[in-house]
Write an enzyme that holds these catalytic residues in place. Structure first.
Site, mmCIF file in Angstrom:
data_model
loop_
_atom_site.group_PDB
_atom_site.id
_atom_site.type_symbol
_atom_site.label_atom_id
_atom_site.label_comp_id
_atom_site.label_asym_id
_atom_site.label_seq_id
_atom_site.Cartn_x
_atom_site.Cartn_y
_atom_site.Cartn_z
ATOM 1 N N TYR A 1 0.818 -1.218 0.000
ATOM 2 C CA TYR A 1 0.000 0.000 0.000
ATOM 3 C C TYR A 1 0.851 1.267 0.000
ATOM 4 O O TYR A 1 0.377 2.338 -0.382
ATOM 5 C CB TYR A 1 -0.945 0.023 1.212
ATOM 6 C CG TYR A 1 -2.057 -1.006 1.146
ATOM 7 C CD1 TYR A 1 -2.147 -1.906 0.094
ATOM 8 C CD2 TYR A 1 -3.018 -1.072 2.141
ATOM 9 C CE1 TYR A 1 -3.161 -2.844 0.031
ATOM 10 C CE2 TYR A 1 -4.042 -2.007 2.082
ATOM 11 C CZ TYR A 1 -4.102 -2.893 1.025
ATOM 12 O OH TYR A 1 -5.122 -3.824 0.976
ATOM 13 N N LYS B 1 3.390 -15.461 1.906
ATOM 14 C CA LYS B 1 3.400 -16.168 0.622
ATOM 15 C C LYS B 1 4.869 -16.422 0.290
ATOM 16 O O LYS B 1 5.391 -16.005 -0.761
ATOM 17 C CB LYS B 1 2.693 -15.314 -0.445
ATOM 18 C CG LYS B 1 2.432 -16.022 -1.770
ATOM 19 C CD LYS B 1 1.372 -17.106 -1.700
ATOM 20 C CE LYS B 1 1.198 -17.783 -3.062
ATOM 21 N NZ LYS B 1 0.381 -19.009 -2.984
ATOM 22 N N ASP C 1 -2.999 -18.273 0.728
ATOM 23 C CA ASP C 1 -4.099 -18.955 0.024
ATOM 24 C C ASP C 1 -4.676 -20.071 0.891
ATOM 25 O O ASP C 1 -5.891 -20.232 1.004
ATOM 26 C CB ASP C 1 -3.645 -19.479 -1.351
ATOM 27 C CG ASP C 1 -2.296 -20.176 -1.319
ATOM 28 O OD1 ASP C 1 -1.540 -19.997 -0.341
ATOM 29 O OD2 ASP C 1 -1.986 -20.917 -2.276
ATOM 30 N N ASP D 1 -5.715 -7.095 5.330
ATOM 31 C CA ASP D 1 -6.924 -6.409 4.869
ATOM 32 C C ASP D 1 -7.961 -7.447 4.458
ATOM 33 O O ASP D 1 -9.123 -7.411 4.862
ATOM 34 C CB ASP D 1 -6.544 -5.516 3.672
ATOM 35 C CG ASP D 1 -7.672 -4.584 3.261
ATOM 36 O OD1 ASP D 1 -8.688 -4.518 3.975
ATOM 37 O OD2 ASP D 1 -7.533 -3.929 2.216
ATOM 38 N N ASP E 1 -11.370 -9.118 6.936
ATOM 39 C CA ASP E 1 -12.758 -9.041 6.466
ATOM 40 C C ASP E 1 -13.373 -10.435 6.367
ATOM 41 O O ASP E 1 -14.532 -10.648 6.735
ATOM 42 C CB ASP E 1 -12.834 -8.356 5.092
ATOM 43 C CG ASP E 1 -13.211 -6.888 5.214
ATOM 44 O OD1 ASP E 1 -12.925 -6.293 6.282
ATOM 45 O OD2 ASP E 1 -13.790 -6.339 4.257
#
Ligand code: ATP
Ligand code: MG
Length: 366
Positions: free
Chosen positions: A146, A197, A229, A253, A257
């Protein structure tokens, strides 16, 4: 640890929509639990978001930021609404919240996902999968893709248009969020899962290396690593395997959620954003809910639980935090519900009355 200071300054930012309604309940709950536990508060109520835009022309007035910075903790309701949706970026309520997070230098975002036994049927998952879920996602908030540079739009060697961002973490950025997560895991169930990852991304390989090195200092914490994943899949397949989860900005993020949807009740979920020093920012994960604002329908539990996080993670007042969390369970056990969590056989009440019932539980519960 015994807290050294028993008198605190709290900045209250009611904001927009249902914000003022839920903040009013949380303030009363803080005051009553404080008077029982011997804690004093001085509250400073300030403007943020749309309310600030209407009154001052900016979404984060200088006065709000300076008062917030000097307080011991900041409790926020919610910001935003249809009225300001078409505003330019620098005049959006959401910009005020981003500026506040930046101004407070908070780098760790804590989002618990708890399936309350009384509300297990609200979960999107089957009862036997959802029952007993109590996990915490810790998201790094100020680094990663970001904010990484270079970023932008360009042209590749074939003259084709491109868009690009950079996933980058410095050693100190990983170390501080990882240390933070180990400490939180120690206060919770003693298990930490670091999500990355590392099979594909160098930034993740480096992340894993730093987390592993730091683990030497936390032999009491059971550390595991999971690819993002797989973590996304495991959160749905068997969320009970998780206690504390730590991950980077973008994975956090998405996963936070996803984790919140497991519980199925947005009106029940608190959050905390914390830095190295200075006040933390505590807020419900839901928005300003303009569709029900001003109708006394808002569920105040998420904000009351945010106040409990304020006590636990912001002020180190564990006993008062426990008292509030137990009061929430007790109020649910006594059957009181706002419309968003109502089911047949329970008692439907408004925001104000639910607040009164929570206060009774705060008083009666040790
Ligand atoms: P954001 O403002 O963060 O973008 P959003 O617009 O996606 O959020 P919310 O404002 O959280 O969403 O509202 C989503 C739905 O959930 C709405 O129908 C709203 O009425 C409901 N809702 C949100 N929070 C609460 C609450 N505390 N009590 C009852 N209903 C709520
Ligand atoms: Mg919204």
């Amino acid at each position: 640890a015994t807290p050294s200071k028993r008198s605190y300054t709290i900045t209250l930012l009611p904001g927009d929509g249902i914000g003022p309604e839920v903040i009013s309940v949380a303030k009363d709950v803080l005051l009553l639990s404080g008077s029982i536990e011997g804690i004093k508060y001085e509250f400073h109520e300030k403007l943020l978001g749309g309310a600030a835009l209407d009154a001052t022309g900016v979404p984060l007035p200088d006065e709000t930021l300076s008062v917030a910075k000097e307080s011991d903790a900041v409790l926020l309701g919610a910001i935003g609404g249809y009225k300001w949706d078409k505003n330019e970026k620098h005049l959006k309520p959401e910009t005020g919240l981003l500026q506040l997070r930046e101004g407070l230098k908070v780098f760790a975002n804590l989002r618990p996902a708890t399936v309350f036994p009384q509300l297990v049927d609200a979960s999107t998952l089957k009862r036997e999968v959802a029952e007993g879920v109590d996990l915490m996602v810790i998201r790094e908030l100020t680094g990663g893709i970001y904010f990484g540079k270079p970023r932008g739009f360009g042209t590749n060697e074939n003259g084709e248009e491109t868009g690009y961002n950079t996933e980058i973490y410095a050693a100190h950025e990983i170390d501080r969020i990882a240390r933070f997560a180990f400490e939180v895991a120690r206060k919770r169930g003693g298990k930490l899962c670091s999500v990355d990852k590392a099979n594909v991304l160098e930034a993740s390989m480096f992340w894993r290396k730093r987390v592993l090195a730091l683990a030497q200092e936390y032999p009491d914490i059971e550390l595991s690593h999971m690819y993002v994943d797989n973590a996304a899949m495991q959160l749905i397949r068997n969320p009970k395997q998780f206690d504390t989860v730590v991950t980077n900005n973008i994975f956090g993020d998405i996963l936070s959620d996803e984790a919140s949807m497991i519980t199925g009740s947005i009106g029940m979920l608190p959050s905390a954003s914390l830095g190295d020093s200075g006040p933390g920012l505590f807020e419900p994960i839901h928005g300003s809910a303009p569709d029900i604002a001003g109708q006394d329908k808002a569920n105040p539990f998420a904000t009351v639980l945010s106040a409990a996080m304020l006590l636990r993670y912001g002020l180190g007042e564990e006993k008062a935090a426990d008292r509030i969390e137990k009061a929430v369970l007790d109020t649910l056990n006594r059957g009181f519900r706002t419309a968003d969590i109502y089911s047949p056989g329970t008692k439907l009440v408004g925001c104000k009355q639910l607040g009164e019932e929570i206060l009774k539980s705060v008083e009666s519960h040790i």
